[in-house]
Design an enzyme around this catalytic site. Structure first.
Site, mmCIF file in Angstrom:
data_model
loop_
_atom_site.group_PDB
_atom_site.id
_atom_site.type_symbol
_atom_site.label_atom_id
_atom_site.label_comp_id
_atom_site.label_asym_id
_atom_site.label_seq_id
_atom_site.Cartn_x
_atom_site.Cartn_y
_atom_site.Cartn_z
ATOM 1 N N LYS A 22 15.475 28.561 3.333
ATOM 2 C CA LYS A 22 15.624 28.315 4.776
ATOM 3 C C LYS A 22 15.509 26.829 5.098
ATOM 4 C CE LYS A 22 12.291 28.638 8.588
ATOM 5 N NZ LYS A 22 11.479 27.469 8.242
ATOM 6 N N ASN A 23 14.494 26.176 4.529
ATOM 7 C CA ASN A 23 14.255 24.787 4.916
ATOM 8 C C ASN A 23 15.233 23.805 4.276
ATOM 9 O OD1 ASN A 23 12.265 25.668 6.560
ATOM 10 N ND2 ASN A 23 10.556 24.979 5.276
ATOM 11 N N ARG A 93 12.819 25.237 16.289
ATOM 12 C CA ARG A 93 12.602 23.803 16.457
ATOM 13 C C ARG A 93 13.564 22.979 15.599
ATOM 14 N NH1 ARG A 93 8.475 21.087 17.614
ATOM 15 N NH2 ARG A 93 9.058 19.974 15.728
ATOM 16 N N CYS A 117 4.479 24.578 19.047
ATOM 17 C CA CYS A 117 4.595 25.987 18.672
ATOM 18 C C CYS A 117 3.244 26.442 18.172
ATOM 19 C CB CYS A 117 5.696 26.195 17.639
ATOM 20 S SG CYS A 117 5.288 25.564 16.033
ATOM 21 N N ARG A 122 3.609 19.323 17.189
ATOM 22 C CA ARG A 122 4.845 18.952 16.516
ATOM 23 C C ARG A 122 5.719 17.952 17.281
ATOM 24 N NH1 ARG A 122 7.022 24.232 13.350
ATOM 25 N NH2 ARG A 122 7.903 22.593 12.049
ATOM 26 N N PRO A 123 5.180 16.751 17.536
ATOM 27 C CA PRO A 123 5.991 15.727 18.208
ATOM 28 C C PRO A 123 7.116 15.202 17.306
ATOM 29 C CG PRO A 123 3.877 14.806 17.524
ATOM 30 C CD PRO A 123 3.845 16.269 17.169
ATOM 31 N N ILE A 124 8.044 14.426 17.877
ATOM 32 C CA ILE A 124 9.196 13.934 17.094
ATOM 33 C C ILE A 124 9.343 12.414 17.198
ATOM 34 C CG2 ILE A 124 10.566 16.070 17.098
ATOM 35 C CD1 ILE A 124 12.178 14.759 19.468
ATOM 36 N N GLU A 125 8.228 11.722 17.513
ATOM 37 C CA GLU A 125 8.365 10.273 17.754
ATOM 38 C C GLU A 125 8.843 9.511 16.517
ATOM 39 O OE1 GLU A 125 5.478 11.594 17.052
ATOM 40 O OE2 GLU A 125 4.667 10.174 15.599
ATOM 41 N N GLN A 126 8.572 10.038 15.311
ATOM 42 C CA GLN A 126 9.030 9.332 14.096
ATOM 43 C C GLN A 126 10.550 9.422 13.963
ATOM 44 O OE1 GLN A 126 6.877 7.473 12.065
ATOM 45 N NE2 GLN A 126 5.542 7.999 13.783
ATOM 46 N N ASP A 306 3.260 25.629 4.032
ATOM 47 C CA ASP A 306 3.960 26.899 4.253
ATOM 48 C C ASP A 306 3.473 28.013 3.316
ATOM 49 O OD1 ASP A 306 5.320 25.538 6.167
ATOM 50 O OD2 ASP A 306 7.229 25.434 5.104
ATOM 51 N N VAL A 328 -1.758 19.142 7.258
ATOM 52 C CA VAL A 328 -0.401 18.833 7.751
ATOM 53 C C VAL A 328 -0.245 19.208 9.222
ATOM 54 C CG1 VAL A 328 2.074 19.260 7.403
ATOM 55 C CG2 VAL A 328 0.552 19.064 5.426
ATOM 56 N N ARG A 398 12.606 35.066 10.823
ATOM 57 C CA ARG A 398 13.093 33.681 10.763
ATOM 58 C C ARG A 398 13.132 33.201 9.316
ATOM 59 N NH1 ARG A 398 9.684 29.605 13.046
ATOM 60 N NH2 ARG A 398 11.367 28.426 12.123
HETATM 61 C C1 LIG Z 1 12.732 23.548 9.036
HETATM 62 C C2 LIG Z 1 11.743 22.907 8.145
HETATM 63 O O1 LIG Z 1 12.089 22.295 7.143
HETATM 64 N N1 LIG Z 1 10.466 23.076 8.449
HETATM 65 C C3 LIG Z 1 9.446 22.527 7.598
HETATM 66 C C4 LIG Z 1 9.220 21.069 7.966
HETATM 67 O O2 LIG Z 1 8.859 21.040 9.346
HETATM 68 P P1 LIG Z 1 8.862 19.641 10.125
HETATM 69 O O3 LIG Z 1 10.026 18.842 9.674
HETATM 70 O O4 LIG Z 1 8.720 19.932 11.561
HETATM 71 O O5 LIG Z 1 7.514 19.018 9.566
HETATM 72 P P2 LIG Z 1 7.063 17.491 9.520
HETATM 73 O O6 LIG Z 1 6.897 17.102 8.093
HETATM 74 O O7 LIG Z 1 7.946 16.677 10.378
HETATM 75 O O8 LIG Z 1 5.653 17.582 10.216
HETATM 76 C C5 LIG Z 1 4.457 17.392 9.533
HETATM 77 C C6 LIG Z 1 3.402 16.863 10.497
HETATM 78 O O9 LIG Z 1 3.819 15.616 11.045
HETATM 79 C C7 LIG Z 1 3.757 15.651 12.446
HETATM 80 N N2 LIG Z 1 4.837 14.804 12.997
HETATM 81 C C8 LIG Z 1 6.120 14.985 12.552
HETATM 82 C C9 LIG Z 1 7.149 14.218 13.073
HETATM 83 C C10 LIG Z 1 6.854 13.265 14.050
HETATM 84 O O10 LIG Z 1 7.729 12.546 14.566
HETATM 85 N N3 LIG Z 1 5.560 13.123 14.461
HETATM 86 C C11 LIG Z 1 4.548 13.879 13.965
HETATM 87 O O11 LIG Z 1 3.392 13.723 14.362
HETATM 88 C C12 LIG Z 1 3.930 17.127 12.789
HETATM 89 O O12 LIG Z 1 3.428 17.421 14.069
HETATM 90 C C13 LIG Z 1 3.145 17.790 11.687
HETATM 91 O O13 LIG Z 1 1.782 17.801 11.988
HETATM 92 O O14 LIG Z 1 8.187 20.546 7.151
HETATM 93 C C14 LIG Z 1 6.912 21.192 7.334
HETATM 94 C C15 LIG Z 1 5.893 20.457 6.500
HETATM 95 O O15 LIG Z 1 6.139 20.629 5.161
HETATM 96 C C16 LIG Z 1 7.031 22.661 6.989
HETATM 97 O O16 LIG Z 1 5.821 23.307 7.306
HETATM 98 C C17 LIG Z 1 8.166 23.323 7.753
HETATM 99 O O17 LIG Z 1 8.388 24.617 7.244
HETATM 100 C C1 LIG Z 2 6.772 26.284 9.744
HETATM 101 C C2 LIG Z 2 7.876 26.727 9.173
HETATM 102 O O1 LIG Z 2 9.143 26.561 9.651
HETATM 103 P P1 LIG Z 2 9.657 25.812 10.966
HETATM 104 O O2 LIG Z 2 9.466 24.347 10.760
HETATM 105 O O3 LIG Z 2 11.105 26.155 10.983
HETATM 106 O O4 LIG Z 2 8.881 26.339 12.125
HETATM 107 C C3 LIG Z 2 7.851 27.477 7.887
HETATM 108 O O5 LIG Z 2 8.939 27.659 7.296
HETATM 109 O O6 LIG Z 2 6.776 27.926 7.472
#
Ligand SMILES: CC(=O)N[C@H]1[C@@H](OP(=O)(O)OP(=O)(O)OC[C@H]2O[C@@H](n3ccc(=O)[nH]c3=O)[C@H](O)[C@@H]2O)O[C@H](CO)[C@@H](O)[C@@H]1O
Ligand SMILES: C=C(OP(=O)(O)O)C(=O)O
Length: 436
Positions: A22-23, A93, A117, A122-126, A306, A328, A398
């Site tokens: 999936k990922n 997301r 969630c 789960r912010p996206i500022e990076q 995960d 994480v 999912r």
């Molecule tokens: C679809 C997918 O591939 N999902 C995976 C992806 O989620 P995802 O890509 O959302 O995970 P990230 O590695 O970005 O997030 C890890 C941590 O960094 C934080 N963060 C991230 C981006 C940012 O701009 N700012 C910030 O603070 C997040 O809130 C979280 O606490 O990687 C996670 C960590 O291995 C997995 O659990 C998810 O299954």
């Molecule tokens: C947290 C997960 O996925 P997503 O980032 O899609 O919510 C996951 O696959 O366990």
């Protein structure tokens, strides 16, 4: 409403095959938008609800998408729309991953803000910091994030504060069509990042260093469709490894790649689980007694978050005191409360949980709080006394294809029922409890 009902006590035996990841498939499908010529043919695609959602997002952006026989064919050669609306992003997301490709193709992208969630904010500022460094103007308002650039993005040197998987993917997929070279430091090293880089390179991109801490991307003018097979799902593989171990079973997990899950293999071996790498996959033999261990989730190659909830189920059955620390996500312990409802001896202490095992697990009605929690509760149900009923299966769907059927194929006593049948089962249990 649907439920999965598990009756504990059966040892699992046999062979199970894992699907495409999936990922890996979600960022790859988002990246198909980059091909302005030709079609992308993506194979080994799992029939997950997240895949249907991303396909809808792509169609909404004006790509032609056909999904048949585990293959997705995407033609994104027409002019693309700019906006990914909230109705998709709220479901998943990972829809935010279209932002990089759209910005690169269109010089303009508008995507609904994903929000938090059940596992954290789960912010996206990076992600946004990366787009800005490449010359985009980013604005956030009315529930949307919008990025625009005059002409092409410009290659840049970007350092991530944390090796975010999504930020690495979004910035990579923006940088492949940028003018000049992008150097991305402190990036995620997950196998899914390597898979995405391989796909981008097959489309004609120049991405080097994926899987290490620094990725170097030389921008090209155009990308064209290609064929790509998605890597196997290491988290699904790990989930079945736990299923075998917790039931004292003997299961071969076909299509699993040991190098992708070395931290999990090491931890399970520490617990006394017998793990043998065979030609067809990984054989897991559960011991009579599991040993307690401590573990901490970390970015790859550390222990994957995960797999945290599934390991919590396993550690509940281990002799002694175990501790799991989640580094994480800040709020990924909601399943601990559900395990407590199953008589799990478990305490939350800040970012750690402490378990005194082995717990005598009891069947109960429990809710999946996220997709891995759903799988973990079912795993606990495999060794609980009586019936365990797991609700909120939309989360499970999912991330797992035919989860209960695959477990049933290994000998588990498990079924998926609608509310009406579930109520009948409840009455039967109540009656049998009264007679007992
Ligand atoms: C679809 C997918 O591939 N999902 C995976 C992806 O989620 P995802 O890509 O959302 O995970 P990230 O590695 O970005 O997030 C890890 C941590 O960094 C934080 N963060 C991230 C981006 C940012 O701009 N700012 C910030 O603070 C997040 O809130 C979280 O606490 O990687 C996670 C960590 O291995 C997995 O659990 C998810 O299954
Ligand atoms: C947290 C997960 O996925 P997503 O980032 O899609 O919510 C996951 O696959 O366990």
């Amino acid at each position: 409403m649907e439920k999965i009902i598990v009756r504990g006590g059966n040892r699992l035996n046999g062979t199970v095959r894992v699907e495409g990841a999936k990922n890996a498939v979600l960022p790859v499908l988002a990246a198909t938008l980059l091909a302005s010529e030709g079609k992308n043919i993506i194979s080994d695609v799992p029939t997950l609800s997240d895949v249907y959602t991303i396909n809808e997002v792509l169609r909404n952006l004006n790509a032609d998408v056909v999904f048949e026989n585990n293959q997705v064919i995407v033609d994104a050669s027409k002019e693309l729309n700019v906006e990914a609306p909230f109705e998709f992003v709220r479901k998943m997301r990972a829809s935010i991953l279209v932002m990089g490709p759209l910005l690169a193709r269109n010089s303009h992208a508008r995507v609904a803000l994903p929000g938090g969630c059940a596992i954290g904010s789960r912010p996206i500022e990076q992600h946004l910091k990366g787009f800005e460094a490449m010359g985009a103007k980013v604005t956030v308002g009315n529930g949307f994030v919008e990025a625009k650039v005059e002409g092409r993005l410009k290659g840049a040197k970007i350092y991530l504060d944390f090796p975010s998987v999504g930020a690495t993917e979004n910035i990579m997929t923006a940088a492949v069509l940028a003018e000049g070279t992008t150097i991305l430091d402190n990036v995620a090293k997950e196998p899914e990042i390597v898979d995405l880089a391989n796909f981008l390179n097959a489309m004609g991109a120049k991405v080097r260093g994926a899987g290490t801490g620094t990725i170097r991307i030389e921008g090209v003018e155009k990308l064209r469709g290609t064929n790509h097979a998605v890597i196997p799902d290491r988290i699904e593989a790990g989930t079945f490894m736990v299923a075998a171990a917790i039931t004292q079973g003997n299961v071969v997990i076909e299509n699993a790649v040991p190098e992708h899950i070395s931290s999990l293999i090491a931890k399970m071996k520490e617990m006394g689980v017998n793990i043998i790498e065979e030609e067809e996959g990984i054989r897991v033999i559960g011991p009579e007694t599991l040993k307690a261990v401590d573990l901490k989730t970390m970015p790859h190659p550390g222990f994957p978050t995960d797999m945290q909830s599934q390991m919590m189920a396993l550690l509940l059955k281990a002799e002694g005191t175990s501790m799991i620390t989640e580094t994480v996500f800040e709020n990924r312990f909601m399943h601990a409360e559900e395990f407590r409802r199953m008589n799990g001896d478990i305490k939350i202490e800040g970012r750690s949980v402490v378990m005194n095992g082995p717990s005598t697990l009891q069947g109960a009605e429990v809710a999946a709080t996220d997709l891995r929690a759903g799988a973990a509760l079912i795993l606990a149900g495999l060794v609980a006394d009586g019936h365990t009923r797991v609700t909120e299966l939309k989360h499970l769907d999912r991330g797992y294809v035919n989860f209960h059927q695959k477990l049933a194929g290994l000998g588990a006593d498990i079924e998926r029922v609608t509310e009406v049948v579930a109520e009948k089962a409840t009455q039967e249990t109540t009656q049998s409890n009264v007679h007992a």
